[in-house]
Design an enzyme around this catalytic site. Structure first.
Site, PDB file in Angstrom:
ATOM      1  N   TYR A 160      19.216  -1.586 -12.977  1.00  0.00           N
ATOM      2  CA  TYR A 160      20.102  -2.048 -11.894  1.00  0.00           C
ATOM      3  C   TYR A 160      21.316  -2.762 -12.488  1.00  0.00           C
ATOM      4  O   TYR A 160      22.463  -2.499 -12.095  1.00  0.00           O
ATOM      5  CB  TYR A 160      19.350  -2.973 -10.932  1.00  0.00           C
ATOM      6  CG  TYR A 160      20.270  -3.540  -9.869  1.00  0.00           C
ATOM      7  CD1 TYR A 160      20.846  -2.712  -8.905  1.00  0.00           C
ATOM      8  CD2 TYR A 160      20.609  -4.900  -9.846  1.00  0.00           C
ATOM      9  CE1 TYR A 160      21.719  -3.224  -7.938  1.00  0.00           C
ATOM     10  CE2 TYR A 160      21.474  -5.412  -8.886  1.00  0.00           C
ATOM     11  CZ  TYR A 160      22.031  -4.567  -7.944  1.00  0.00           C
ATOM     12  OH  TYR A 160      22.906  -5.068  -7.000  1.00  0.00           O
ATOM     13  N   PRO A 220      28.826 -10.273  -5.998  1.00  0.00           N
ATOM     14  CA  PRO A 220      28.012 -11.323  -5.383  1.00  0.00           C
ATOM     15  C   PRO A 220      26.811 -11.693  -6.256  1.00  0.00           C
ATOM     16  O   PRO A 220      26.316 -10.887  -7.051  1.00  0.00           O
ATOM     17  CB  PRO A 220      27.523 -10.682  -4.076  1.00  0.00           C
ATOM     18  CG  PRO A 220      28.359  -9.448  -3.886  1.00  0.00           C
ATOM     19  CD  PRO A 220      28.723  -8.997  -5.263  1.00  0.00           C
ATOM     20  N   PHE A 264      18.302  -6.262   0.804  1.00  0.00           N
ATOM     21  CA  PHE A 264      18.323  -5.862  -0.611  1.00  0.00           C
ATOM     22  C   PHE A 264      16.957  -6.004  -1.299  1.00  0.00           C
ATOM     23  O   PHE A 264      16.480  -5.068  -1.948  1.00  0.00           O
ATOM     24  CB  PHE A 264      19.375  -6.726  -1.327  1.00  0.00           C
ATOM     25  CG  PHE A 264      19.505  -6.506  -2.794  1.00  0.00           C
ATOM     26  CD1 PHE A 264      20.284  -5.486  -3.309  1.00  0.00           C
ATOM     27  CD2 PHE A 264      18.852  -7.349  -3.699  1.00  0.00           C
ATOM     28  CE1 PHE A 264      20.416  -5.298  -4.685  1.00  0.00           C
ATOM     29  CE2 PHE A 264      18.972  -7.166  -5.066  1.00  0.00           C
ATOM     30  CZ  PHE A 264      19.761  -6.139  -5.555  1.00  0.00           C
TER      31      PHE A 264
END
Ligand code: NDP
Ligand code: 8X3
Length: 251
Positions: free
Chosen positions: A152, A182, A189
């Site tokens: 990720y 962010p 999420f």
């Protein structure tokens, strides 16, 4: 003519908050995501408040579907002033050597290739008109890897590099390019990351006041509404007790 914004991943979290915030600013909205019903209910709500809204249902991983959707826009709707490349996700928090290849592919296909697909479809018209703004939603995760973040984090590092590359490639035009990064934002999420394990997702935001989608939407709209000679290149937005991707003070 009203300005228009196309937001990917507008059915939830940061994208949905951006839709509401841009509607308040008087933009025409093109909202995209995979969930038709959710898109239609947001559209109905915003139209009731006076906004002009078009929805496009497609998966950003499907380049042909994305192309068909963008090509279906006609008349005034075909002019896109702001592209918010927001659709994205994390899947899993396993060690890299124990990770799931399907999760890796989904993250890479969505966060990197999906963003590139949208950019390739929409930016040529911005360049031809010599105006427009691409706002990519990166992450603090792209600044440095954190435990279990491996792939990720790599996709968000790629978002940073791809954003920087585009900014170079359009420097001779008036097109602006922004990466908003962010930190912890309480959205869907973590439920997605943990494959629907809501209890585990809740723990991510315990002991700290996380950011909200609205906090990020404020920054997105700030970047979009800066004077034409001002290019907000990159913004890192963290919760107050978060120092970076790894250091989070929890009470
Ligand atoms: P959410 O899960 O709440 O929203 C994700 C959105 O992306 C949904 O609208 C979803 O819509 C859409 N989406 C996911 N996959 C696809 C796909 N393949 N095609 C089209 N749309 C897709 O998460 P956030 O709002 O938190 O995440 C938005 C972005 O912000 C992501 O890029 C994420 O990486 C980034 N980010 C999030 C942070 C956080 O802490 N929450 C921090 C930093 C960055 P649908 O399911 O209807 O397709
Ligand atoms: C989302 C923020 O820190 O959970 O990109 O990776 S984090």
């Amino acid at each position: 003519m009203k300005k228009s914004v196309l937001i990917t991943g507008a059915t939830s979290g940061i994208g949905e908050a951006c839709a509401r915030r841009f509607a308040k600013e008087g933009y025409k909205l093109i909202l995209t995501a995979r969930r038709t019903e959710r898109l239609e209910s947001i559209k109905a709500e915003l139209e009731a408040e006076g906004a002009e809204v078009k929805t496009l249902v497609f998966d950003v991983r499907d380049a042909q579907a994305a192309k068909n959707a963008i090509e279906s826009l006609d008349g005034e709707w075909s002019v896109i002033d702001v592209l918010v490349n927001n659709a994205g996700l994390a899947l899993g928090l396993e060690k890299e050597y124990e990770g799931d290849a399907d999760d890796w592919n989904t993250m890479i296909d969505t966060n990197i290739k999906g963003l590139l697909t949208m950019t390739r479809l929409i930016v040529p018209a911005m360049v031809a008109r010599n105006e427009g703004h691409v706002i990519n939603i990166g992450s603090v995760a792209g600044d440095a890897a954190y435990a279990g973040g491996n792939v990720y984090c790599a996709t968000k590092a790629a978002v940073k590099t791809i954003t920087d590359g585009l900014r170079i490639d359009v420097a001779e035009t008036a097109v602006r390019v922004t990466n908003i990064k962010p930190g912890l934002v309480e959205t869907n999420f973590s439920n997605v990351r943990f494959h629907g394990d809501d209890k585990r997702a809740e723990k991510v935001y315990q002991g700290i006041t996380p950011l909200t989608g609205d906090d990020i939407a404020d920054v997105v709209v700030y970047a979009a509404s800066a004077p034409k000679h001002v290019q907000i290149a990159e913004v890192l937005v963290l919760a107050t007790h978060q120092a970076n991707g790894s250091v989070i003070y929890r009470k």
